[in-house]
Design an enzyme around this catalytic site. Structure first.
Site, mmCIF file in Angstrom:
data_model
loop_
_atom_site.group_PDB
_atom_site.id
_atom_site.type_symbol
_atom_site.label_atom_id
_atom_site.label_comp_id
_atom_site.label_asym_id
_atom_site.label_seq_id
_atom_site.Cartn_x
_atom_site.Cartn_y
_atom_site.Cartn_z
ATOM 1 N N SER A 155 -3.242 1.671 3.350
ATOM 2 C CA SER A 155 -1.896 1.268 3.769
ATOM 3 C C SER A 155 -1.682 1.305 5.275
ATOM 4 C CB SER A 155 -0.852 2.156 3.084
ATOM 5 O OG SER A 155 -1.055 3.515 3.449
ATOM 6 N N CYS A 156 -2.672 1.728 6.039
ATOM 7 C CA CYS A 156 -2.540 1.851 7.502
ATOM 8 C C CYS A 156 -2.807 0.502 8.174
ATOM 9 C CB CYS A 156 -3.528 2.902 8.004
ATOM 10 S SG CYS A 156 -3.570 3.072 9.802
ATOM 11 N N ASP A 157 -1.854 0.054 8.991
ATOM 12 C CA ASP A 157 -2.006 -1.227 9.696
ATOM 13 C C ASP A 157 -3.214 -1.235 10.625
ATOM 14 O OD1 ASP A 157 0.179 -2.428 8.469
ATOM 15 O OD2 ASP A 157 1.572 -1.811 10.036
#
Length: 116
Positions: free
Chosen positions: A10-12
């Site tokens: 979920s980390c950009d």
């Protein structure tokens, strides 16, 4: 060349790093801290190469929620315990190339590492 990218899906920033590696056509393994866990020996390897402070994302919500006493001790043993208990404290992504470690994502830095 053995490449592993560590992070959370979920980390950009992790997504940017994965996109970069994909665009380079590189064969790499993605290791999700949440889904795959994190081995103490892996963290030991990282801390042998890095300043413990470099491994911690001190701008994260997880960091700000820690008690002041835990945030005050950033020695190797304390950092190891913190990241094993809460892997989201790790500055992401962590790139391992043949045992060398890079924390965070910079296309220029990744190019340098891949060229060497």
């Amino acid at each position: 060349m053995k490449i592993t990218l560590f992070g959370i899906t979920s980390c950009d920033t992790v997504r940017k790093a994965r996109r970069f590696l994909d665009q380079q056509g590189l064969d790499y393994r993605f290791h999700d801290f949440r889904a795959d866990g994190l081995e103490p020996s892996r963290v030991d390897d990282w801390l042998r190469q890095l300043d413990p402070v470099a491994l911690i994302n001190r701008r994260s919500t997880s960091w700000r929620q820690l008690p002041e006493a835990q945030r005050a001790d950033l020695g190797p043993d304390a950092v190891k315990a913190l990241v094993l208990d809460n892997p989201t404290l790790i500055k992401r992504p962590v790139l391992e190339i043949d045992g060398r470690i890079e924390v965070g994502f910079s296309p220029e830095r990744y190019q340098e590492l891949l060229a060497s």
